[in-house]
Design a protein around this motif. Structure first.
Motif, short mmCIF file in Angstrom:
data_model
loop_
_atom_site.label_atom_id
_atom_site.label_comp_id
_atom_site.label_asym_id
_atom_site.label_seq_id
_atom_site.Cartn_x
_atom_site.Cartn_y
_atom_site.Cartn_z
N LEU A 1 0.83 -1.22 0.12
CA LEU A 1 -0.05 0.13 -0.11
C LEU A 1 1.01 1.29 0.11
O LEU A 1 0.53 2.07 -0.84
CB LEU A 1 -1.02 -0.06 1.04
CG LEU A 1 -1.82 1.16 1.33
CD1 LEU A 1 -3.18 0.82 1.82
CD2 LEU A 1 -1.20 2.19 2.40
N LEU A 2 1.89 1.21 1.05
CA LEU A 2 2.75 2.38 0.95
C LEU A 2 3.44 2.61 -0.40
O LEU A 2 3.62 3.79 -0.83
CB LEU A 2 3.70 2.18 2.13
CG LEU A 2 3.00 2.39 3.46
CD1 LEU A 2 4.22 2.13 4.44
CD2 LEU A 2 2.46 3.76 3.71
N GLN A 3 3.76 1.47 -1.17
CA GLN A 3 4.55 1.73 -2.32
C GLN A 3 3.69 2.24 -3.40
O GLN A 3 3.94 3.26 -4.14
CB GLN A 3 5.03 0.41 -2.96
CG GLN A 3 5.86 0.34 -3.98
CD GLN A 3 6.56 -0.94 -4.53
OE1 GLN A 3 6.34 -2.05 -3.64
NE2 GLN A 3 6.70 -1.13 -5.62
N VAL A 4 2.34 1.64 -3.34
CA VAL A 4 1.47 2.23 -4.33
C VAL A 4 1.29 3.88 -4.09
O VAL A 4 1.16 4.75 -4.97
CB VAL A 4 0.09 1.58 -4.43
CG1 VAL A 4 -0.95 2.14 -5.30
CG2 VAL A 4 0.27 0.12 -4.86
N VAL A 5 1.10 4.17 -2.75
CA VAL A 5 0.50 5.68 -2.64
C VAL A 5 1.85 6.43 -2.88
O VAL A 5 1.74 7.42 -3.64
CB VAL A 5 0.56 5.78 -1.08
CG1 VAL A 5 0.36 7.31 -0.76
CG2 VAL A 5 -0.92 5.04 -0.70
N GLY A 6 3.13 5.87 -2.60
CA GLY A 6 4.35 6.59 -2.87
C GLY A 6 4.41 6.83 -4.50
O GLY A 6 4.97 8.04 -4.91
N ASP A 7 4.25 5.68 -5.26
CA ASP A 7 4.43 5.82 -6.65
C ASP A 7 3.37 6.77 -7.24
O ASP A 7 3.78 7.48 -8.24
CB ASP A 7 4.38 4.26 -7.21
CG ASP A 7 5.56 3.44 -6.84
OD1 ASP A 7 6.46 3.77 -6.28
OD2 ASP A 7 5.25 2.37 -7.25
N THR A 8 2.41 6.70 -6.75
CA THR A 8 1.16 7.49 -7.29
C THR A 8 1.67 9.21 -7.01
O THR A 8 1.44 10.02 -7.84
CB THR A 8 0.01 7.28 -6.80
OG1 THR A 8 -0.38 5.89 -7.15
CG2 THR A 8 -1.17 7.98 -7.38
N ALA A 9 1.97 9.09 -6.10
CA ALA A 9 2.56 10.86 -5.60
C ALA A 9 3.65 11.11 -6.33
O ALA A 9 3.80 12.20 -6.75
CB ALA A 9 2.89 10.75 -4.31
N ASP A 10 4.49 10.10 -6.58
CA ASP A 10 5.77 10.71 -7.61
C ASP A 10 5.30 10.94 -9.02
O ASP A 10 5.74 11.91 -9.61
CB ASP A 10 6.89 9.44 -7.70
CG ASP A 10 7.70 9.25 -6.10
OD1 ASP A 10 7.50 10.17 -5.38
OD2 ASP A 10 8.27 8.07 -6.10
N GLU A 11 4.34 10.20 -9.34
CA GLU A 11 3.93 10.34 -10.76
C GLU A 11 2.87 11.67 -10.79
O GLU A 11 3.15 12.58 -12.13
CB GLU A 11 3.02 9.24 -11.39
CG GLU A 11 3.31 7.95 -11.34
CD GLU A 11 2.37 6.83 -11.24
OE1 GLU A 11 1.20 7.01 -11.36
OE2 GLU A 11 2.87 5.59 -11.45
#
Length: 358
Positions: A244-254
């Motif tokens: 979950l933290l990875q998905v949130v972090g990747d989306t934030a980076d995008e």
């Protein structure tokens, strides 16, 4: 049940209620409202869930009872900071009033509870842990929802208890009527305000999109289900904390936000070392925010996998896959970032997920 049943809906402006109304085109819907009007219902009726006869005079109450075939009770205090009296007044006493109407109307009663009644033993209060400066008291909410379920079970009316896990926005658009629950954690992550998350990496974080919850309730009505408990959860497909933290972090980076990614630590380390050494000297507002996060994340830190009823029944949607859950999470993160004004002048995203079928 009639071919076009009359459905009385409470909480029609809330997260689940607002998603449910568009799913009931074959029903005549009456939204019981307290203050604000809602869109999408065939009728609106002002009433008070905590008052005898819902605050209606005797004739109006009898006319309502004579018309209603189905009651869907979504209205509830879902926040953790309202205090036990206010929370029980709506979540328990309000449920009692609606069950009485169901009895008087001979209606089927669908009660929206929460899957987290299964985790009352994980609250910090139950574990004997210090609340610190937290204003969040999950135990008040969970106690009131358990009491509401007891009211329904003991009533004798034909009823189904619906237990969703954390409800996020629409699976495709991320849109939601109000940010609540996990959205607060997501907001903190997007702003880089949470340097650590006190949940083990492998703990399951169970969430479901609001349209899936709505489609499940609509399916129960069409199926004319009249008893039992229905778990609207990701179950074994729930994302781990780490994912979950990875998905949130990747989306934030995008989205161009690039917040600092938090460290995952066990809650025992937080109480033994981090709070007394690092948190005690923070500004009171920062301490309160941290302790509120501790209170909320305690429900996940050592949580087991929830049961799931999805896919069990002719009208009940199947459980979303892990990939579908990730797509829904990305949609919710993006919607929150845009709504909060954190990103601007970016093209609308092409959402990878498909809407959960009804």
């Amino acid at each position: 049940m009639p071919s076009q049943p009359t459905v009385l809906l409470t909480g029609a402006s809330g997260v689940v209620g607002s998603a449910l109304l568009p799913q009931l085109p074959d029903c005549h819907t009456i939204a019981l409202i307290h203050r604000n009007p809602v869109a999408g219902a065939d009728e609106q009726l002002a009433g008070d869930l905590t008052a005898p006869r819902l605050g209606l005079d005797a004739d109006a109450y009898q006319r309502l009872a004579a018309r209603v075939d189905v009651i869907v009770h979504c209205a509830a205090i879902t926040g953790f900071s309202m205090g036990p009296e206010a929370t029980h007044a709506l979540n328990e006493a309000g449920t009692r009033q609606m069950v009485q109407l169901a009895a008087d109307a001979g209606a089927v009663f669908y009660h929206v509870s929460t899957a987290f009644v299964d985790r009352t033993d994980l609250t910090r209060a139950q574990l004997g842990q210090d609340h610190g400066d937290a204003t969040a008291r999950p135990e008040d909410y969970l106690d009131s929802k358990r009491a509401g379920e007891d009211v329904v079970r003991s009533s004798g009316v034909p009823s189904v208890i619906v237990r969703p896990s954390v409800v996020i926005g629409d699976a495709v658009t991320g849109q939601i009527s109000a940010f609540q629950g996990m959205h607060g954690i997501i907001h903190g992550l997007l702003r880089g305000l949470l340097p650590l998350v006190p949940v083990p990496a492998a703990s399951p974080i169970d969430f479901v999109p609001q349209d899936l919850v709505a489609a499940t309730i609509a399916g129960l009505i069409r199926e004319d289900r009249r008893d039992g408990e229905v778990w609207v959860t990701a179950g074994a497909n729930a994302l781990s904390t780490e994912r979950l933290l990875q998905v949130v972090g990747d989306t934030a980076d995008e989205l161009g936000l690039a917040p600092t990614r938090p460290r995952m630590v066990g809650p025992e380390m937080v109480d033994r070392l981090i709070r007394p050494v690092f948190i005690a000297n923070l500004h009171p507002r920062a301490r309160r925010r941290f302790d509120d996060m501790l209170a909320m994340t305690a429900l996940f830190a050592h949580g087991h996998v929830f049961p799931s009823s999805l896919g069990q029944g002719a009208g009940i949607p199947k459980a979303p896959s892990t990939g579908e859950l990730e797509a829904a999470l990305r949609a919710s993160v993006t919607y929150m970032a845009r709504t909060k004004g954190m990103v601007r002048d970016l093209p609308q995203p092409a959402f990878a997920g498909e809407r959960v079928p009804a």
